[in-house]
Design an enzyme around this catalytic site. Structure first.
Site, PDB file in Angstrom:
ATOM      1  N   ALA A  89      -9.152  42.665 142.329  1.00 23.19           N
ATOM      2  CA  ALA A  89     -10.120  42.076 141.397  1.00 23.19           C
ATOM      3  C   ALA A  89     -11.503  42.634 141.743  1.00 23.19           C
ATOM      4  O   ALA A  89     -12.465  41.888 141.950  1.00 23.19           O
ATOM      5  CB  ALA A  89     -10.092  40.554 141.446  1.00 23.19           C
TER       6      ALA A  89
ATOM      7  N   GLY B 278     -19.724  44.207 143.956  1.00 18.09           N
ATOM      8  CA  GLY B 278     -19.871  43.918 145.384  1.00 18.09           C
ATOM      9  C   GLY B 278     -18.953  44.826 146.205  1.00 18.09           C
ATOM     10  O   GLY B 278     -19.356  45.386 147.227  1.00 18.09           O
ATOM     11  N   HIS B 279     -17.702  44.974 145.744  1.00 15.40           N
ATOM     12  CA  HIS B 279     -16.782  45.893 146.438  1.00 15.40           C
ATOM     13  C   HIS B 279     -17.291  47.323 146.325  1.00 15.40           C
ATOM     14  O   HIS B 279     -17.237  48.096 147.286  1.00 15.40           O
ATOM     15  CB  HIS B 279     -15.379  45.828 145.807  1.00 15.40           C
TER      16      HIS B 279
ATOM     17  N   VAL C 252     -23.988  41.303 147.282  1.00 18.16           N
ATOM     18  CA  VAL C 252     -24.478  41.805 145.992  1.00 18.16           C
ATOM     19  C   VAL C 252     -24.511  40.620 145.020  1.00 18.16           C
ATOM     20  O   VAL C 252     -23.578  39.817 144.974  1.00 18.16           O
ATOM     21  CB  VAL C 252     -23.549  42.919 145.446  1.00 18.16           C
TER      22      VAL C 252
ATOM     23  N   LEU D 259     -21.770  37.949 143.827  1.00 19.81           N
ATOM     24  CA  LEU D 259     -20.573  38.428 143.131  1.00 19.81           C
ATOM     25  C   LEU D 259     -19.333  38.037 143.938  1.00 19.81           C
ATOM     26  O   LEU D 259     -19.301  38.145 145.151  1.00 19.81           O
ATOM     27  CB  LEU D 259     -20.622  39.944 142.948  1.00 19.81           C
TER      28      LEU D 259
ATOM     29  N   ARG E 245     -13.747  35.367 142.304  1.00 23.73           N
ATOM     30  CA  ARG E 245     -13.493  34.045 141.709  1.00 23.73           C
ATOM     31  C   ARG E 245     -14.446  33.724 140.559  1.00 23.73           C
ATOM     32  O   ARG E 245     -14.173  32.830 139.761  1.00 23.73           O
ATOM     33  CB  ARG E 245     -13.583  32.961 142.784  1.00 23.73           C
TER      34      ARG E 245
END
Ligand code: PAF
Length: 279
Positions: free
Chosen positions: A32, A36-37, A176, A184, A187
């Site tokens: 997901a 941020g990732h 982030v 972020l 969820r």
């Protein structure tokens, strides 16, 4: 981008790269993927010759079946995001690969895991520690990247890596936020538009609390009230905890001052959000 599903293949790839002198950066995720990732991937790509991202929804760290089942899954979109970010390997083991029949060992996270998240999600950090150690053993990276949003998770992972002599540097990457300050999180996609709007108040209140603390070393008690009152008066959220802790030991602090972090968890219906701010 190469996709690897098996642990032996992952280990072989990693051993070949390291023998060729290439440094490996690693970002473990549960998928997901969001911006941020992407920041974690970008930092790894800029600091290492190779970057591996794992996607594995780790059953061991969920406390409820409904939370596990409702965890967002979007593998195709995740692959596109990883590819765009120039990730070299997407490691996607399935449950049988990670926890085959007969799997029986696990890691017990220490006292740092006992309060806040650990108190409200019993066993959560043992599950996180176990999967992270397994993933580190599969990927054998030089550096692994974790977001500061999961402040206690980062502390738990640092202590496990140190205690078990795992040769991997752990780097923290700032949280982030969207344009209204909401951290972020995968969820967030489960929040209604109204809840998304209300959830902005979390960061706004954290900023106010940090300001109060900087001006006057405010007592933890007063800050907790400030957050709970602020959330209750402007949203339908339920506050699970507000804690002021020492940023290194994560032990409760009586006043918020330099070197402490305020950590919060709130529920919007069945969606749980966490955030924090360091003073
Ligand atoms: O932060 C997460 O997404 C997970 O807890 C992690 C570190 C990937 C372990 O499953």
């Amino acid at each position: 981008m190469r996709i690897i599903h098996s642990i032996p293949e992952m280990q072989e790839w990693s051993s070949d790269e390291r023998s060729s002198g290439n440094s490996i950066g690693f970002v473990p995720t549960m998928g997901a993927l969001h911006q941020g990732h992407a920041e974690l991937f970008a930092q790894s790509v800029s600091e290492n010759r190779k970057t591996v991202v794992s996607i594995f929804v780790n059953t061991l760290q969920f406390n409820s079946v409904s939370d596990l089942e409702s965890y967002p899954r979007q593998l195709e979109q995740d692959q596109v995001i990883a590819e765009l970010q120039k990730v070299d390997v997407l490691f996607i083991p399935d449950k049988d690969e990670m926890y085959p029949d007969g799997f029986a060992s696990s890691i017990t996270a220490g006292p740092i895991a006992q309060h806040m998240e650990g108190l409200h999600r019993p066993g959560h950090f043992d599950g996180v520690a176990t999967v992270v150690v397994k993933l580190l053993n599969a990927v054998n990276p030089n550096v692994a990247y974790f977001g500061l949003k999961d402040f206690q998770q980062l502390a738990v992972i640092r202590s496990v890596v140190r205690d078990l002599n795992i040769k991997c540097e752990i780097k923290a990457v700032p949280t982030v936020r969207n344009s209204s300050g909401l951290a972020l999180s995968s969820r967030n996609s489960r929040l209604s538009p109204e809840q998304l709007e209300q959830a902005q108040i979390i960061h706004a209140l954290l900023l106010e609390m940090a300001q109060m603390a900087r001006i006057a070393n405010t007592s933890s008690f007063a800050l907790k009230d400030h957050f709970t009152d602020g959330m209750m008066s402007t949203s339908a959220a339920r506050v699970e905890y507000v804690e002021v802790v020492d940023s290194h030991t994560l032990l409760p602090a009586t006043t918020a001052q330099d070197g402490t972090t305020i950590c919060v968890a709130v529920w919007f219906d069945d969606v749980r959000l966490i955030d924090n701010i360091s003073i």
